[in-house]
Design a protein around this motif. Sequence first.
Motif, mmCIF file in Angstrom:
data_model
loop_
_atom_site.group_PDB
_atom_site.id
_atom_site.type_symbol
_atom_site.label_atom_id
_atom_site.label_comp_id
_atom_site.label_asym_id
_atom_site.label_seq_id
_atom_site.Cartn_x
_atom_site.Cartn_y
_atom_site.Cartn_z
ATOM 1 N N GLY A 165 94.226 135.566 -3.098
ATOM 2 C CA GLY A 165 92.689 135.095 -3.442
ATOM 3 C C GLY A 165 91.812 136.097 -4.003
ATOM 4 O O GLY A 165 90.860 135.926 -4.184
ATOM 5 N N GLU A 166 92.691 137.073 -4.472
ATOM 6 C CA GLU A 166 91.970 138.071 -5.135
ATOM 7 C C GLU A 166 91.589 138.067 -6.787
ATOM 8 O O GLU A 166 90.490 138.437 -7.451
ATOM 9 N N TRP A 167 92.474 137.031 -7.201
ATOM 10 C CA TRP A 167 92.295 136.726 -8.674
ATOM 11 C C TRP A 167 90.964 136.101 -8.960
ATOM 12 O O TRP A 167 90.738 134.935 -8.417
ATOM 13 N N GLY A 168 90.410 136.640 -10.236
ATOM 14 C CA GLY A 168 88.940 135.799 -10.295
ATOM 15 C C GLY A 168 87.594 136.335 -9.724
ATOM 16 O O GLY A 168 86.697 135.756 -9.856
ATOM 17 N N GLU A 169 87.948 137.442 -8.799
ATOM 18 C CA GLU A 169 86.797 137.887 -7.941
ATOM 19 C C GLU A 169 86.597 139.030 -8.337
ATOM 20 O O GLU A 169 87.629 140.076 -8.830
ATOM 21 N N PHE A 170 85.370 139.624 -8.254
ATOM 22 C CA PHE A 170 84.861 141.219 -8.405
ATOM 23 C C PHE A 170 85.595 141.895 -7.389
ATOM 24 O O PHE A 170 86.145 141.495 -6.509
ATOM 25 N N PHE A 171 85.433 143.335 -7.743
ATOM 26 C CA PHE A 171 86.122 144.368 -6.871
ATOM 27 C C PHE A 171 85.360 143.746 -5.367
ATOM 28 O O PHE A 171 84.062 143.627 -5.246
ATOM 29 N N PRO A 172 86.193 143.938 -4.334
ATOM 30 C CA PRO A 172 85.517 143.755 -3.124
ATOM 31 C C PRO A 172 84.732 144.753 -2.649
ATOM 32 O O PRO A 172 84.703 146.026 -3.129
ATOM 33 N N ALA A 179 76.222 152.146 -0.173
ATOM 34 C CA ALA A 179 75.965 151.261 0.942
ATOM 35 C C ALA A 179 74.986 150.266 0.191
ATOM 36 O O ALA A 179 74.397 150.498 -0.652
ATOM 37 N N TYR A 180 74.990 149.091 1.061
ATOM 38 C CA TYR A 180 74.162 147.892 0.379
ATOM 39 C C TYR A 180 72.669 148.542 0.256
ATOM 40 O O TYR A 180 72.039 148.141 -0.762
ATOM 41 N N ASN A 181 72.302 149.077 1.372
ATOM 42 C CA ASN A 181 70.730 149.380 1.316
ATOM 43 C C ASN A 181 70.440 150.669 0.642
ATOM 44 O O ASN A 181 69.251 150.962 0.690
ATOM 45 N N GLU A 182 71.402 151.129 -0.135
ATOM 46 C CA GLU A 182 70.756 152.261 -1.055
ATOM 47 C C GLU A 182 70.710 151.947 -2.395
ATOM 48 O O GLU A 182 70.873 152.746 -3.380
ATOM 49 N N THR A 183 71.339 150.605 -2.722
ATOM 50 C CA THR A 183 71.314 150.030 -4.110
ATOM 51 C C THR A 183 70.138 149.031 -4.322
ATOM 52 O O THR A 183 69.372 148.432 -3.440
ATOM 53 N N ILE A 184 69.823 148.779 -5.556
ATOM 54 C CA ILE A 184 68.553 147.928 -5.920
ATOM 55 C C ILE A 184 69.137 146.406 -5.455
ATOM 56 O O ILE A 184 68.211 145.568 -5.283
ATOM 57 N N PRO A 190 67.143 141.376 -0.225
ATOM 58 C CA PRO A 190 67.243 142.322 1.013
ATOM 59 C C PRO A 190 68.031 141.446 2.179
ATOM 60 O O PRO A 190 68.060 140.253 2.398
ATOM 61 N N LEU A 191 68.977 142.201 2.828
ATOM 62 C CA LEU A 191 69.728 142.009 3.947
ATOM 63 C C LEU A 191 69.248 142.744 5.123
ATOM 64 O O LEU A 191 68.979 143.988 4.915
ATOM 65 N N THR A 192 69.516 142.089 6.338
ATOM 66 C CA THR A 192 69.456 143.052 7.659
ATOM 67 C C THR A 192 70.846 143.759 7.606
ATOM 68 O O THR A 192 71.878 143.606 7.151
ATOM 69 N N LYS A 199 78.712 140.259 5.568
ATOM 70 C CA LYS A 199 79.698 140.403 4.178
ATOM 71 C C LYS A 199 80.156 141.392 3.896
ATOM 72 O O LYS A 199 80.649 141.546 2.575
ATOM 73 N N GLY A 200 80.490 142.240 4.429
ATOM 74 C CA GLY A 200 81.547 143.304 4.401
ATOM 75 C C GLY A 200 80.757 144.524 3.685
ATOM 76 O O GLY A 200 81.715 145.429 3.082
ATOM 77 N N PHE A 201 79.440 144.737 3.432
ATOM 78 C CA PHE A 201 78.820 145.730 2.890
ATOM 79 C C PHE A 201 78.761 146.977 3.815
ATOM 80 O O PHE A 201 78.381 146.603 5.034
ATOM 81 N N ALA A 202 78.791 148.161 3.275
ATOM 82 C CA ALA A 202 78.427 149.526 4.319
ATOM 83 C C ALA A 202 77.075 149.389 4.381
ATOM 84 O O ALA A 202 76.025 148.957 3.520
#
Length: 352
Positions: A165-172, A179-184, A190-192, A199-202
Motif C-alpha cells: 500500500g506504499e506505492w503512490g503515496e508520499f513519504f509517511p 513535528a507537525y506543530n513546528e511547521t507551517i 491546525p490540529l490538536t 494521523k501519525g505526526f510527531a
Amino acid sequence: MAFIQSANIGSYTKHLEYISKLKELVQKSPRRYARILKGIHSDGEDIYEVKNVHDSFATGECEDSRFLFYLQNGSKDCYDCSFQGWNAEKLYQICHGFGGMNVQFGARNLYNQDALYNEECHNSKDIFGCEGLRNKQYCILNTQYSKEEYNALKGKIIAHMKTTGEWGEFFPPSLSPFAYNETIAQEFFPLTKESAAQKGFAWREESARNYQITLPTERIPDHIKGISETILNEVIQCAHAAPPTGGCVHQCTTAFKITKEELQFYRSMSIPLPRLCPNCRHYERLGWRNPLKLWKRSCMCNGTNSKGQTAYNNTATHFHGSASCPNEFKTTYAPERLEIVYCEQCYQAEFV
Ligand SMILES: [Zn+2]
Ligand SMILES: [Zn+2]
Ligand SMILES: [Zn+2]
C-alpha cells in the motif's frame, strides 16, 4: 499626518476601536471573490499568469496543473505540489525544489528527471529512493546499477510497494524530520495534539517557561507617549498568558521583551506597544487570512449576506433582466461568512 495625529493612533484603546471599525468595514465593503491576475480557465487564490490551473494558491506562470501551492516560473502538468517551480514538468506530490521532469514523491530535489521517492538529489536521472545524490543515473537507495539492473529492480520494488500500500503515496509522516506543530502545516491546517497523533505526526511539546514577569499586560501604559526607556528592561506578560485568557493555541511564549529598535519604530510610527508575544501576534495576523480552501458560490451583487446586510455603495446596474448577478465562481470565502463577495465584473464595476 494631521489625520494620524488627530486619530490618536498611539493609544491602545483607540487601536482596538479602529480594529473593530475595520472589521465592520471589511464586512460591508464588497470583496473580490479571488485575486487572479491574467488567469485563463483557472481558479484559486493569489494566482497570476496561469492557464488551466485549478484549486491552487500563491502560484504564477503555470499551466495545466492542479493543487499547487507556491509554484512559479513556467511549470506545467503538475499536481499536488508545493514550493516548486522553475520549468518543472510532470511533477506529482513534490515538496520544495527546483525544476525537474517526470518526478514523483520527493522533497528538496533540484533538476532531476525520471525520479521517484528521492530527497535532496540534484541533476540526476533514473533514481529511486535516494538521498543527497549529485549528477548520478541508475541508482536505487544510493547504490549504482546498470541500466538493465535498475529497470528490473525498480519494477520489483514497485510491485512490492503495491502489495504494502506504499506505492503512490508520499513519504509517511514517521519520516518527517519535523513535528507537525513546528511547521507551517499547523498554520494552515491546525490540529490538536491528539488529532496529530491519530494521523501519525510527531508533536513538539512546549518547553516549560518560568519567566519572572516584571510588567503584567494590564499595567502597560495606554499610549506610546507614556512609555519610557525603562520598558527595555521589563519582562512583559503576553495577554494570552494572563488569566482568564490563558491557553491559546499560538505556541505562546508567555512573556516577551521590547528591543531598543522596536521601541524607536513604535515611537516614530506612533504605534502602541504590543500586548502579545511574537508567536501570538503571528497567529493573530494569520487570522486575517482566508483558508487554503475553495467554495463554489454565486456573486452577491445586489443580494445580501447571511446577516441580511447589503454592501455599502451598492450601485451596480451592469447586469439586466435579473435581480442579482448570475455569475458563479470558486472563492476562499466560506458561504457562512459575513463578507459580501462579488465576481470580478461586479467588483470592477463598483471600484475601478
Ligand atoms: Zn503569547
Ligand atoms: Zn496566543
Ligand atoms: Zn457579479
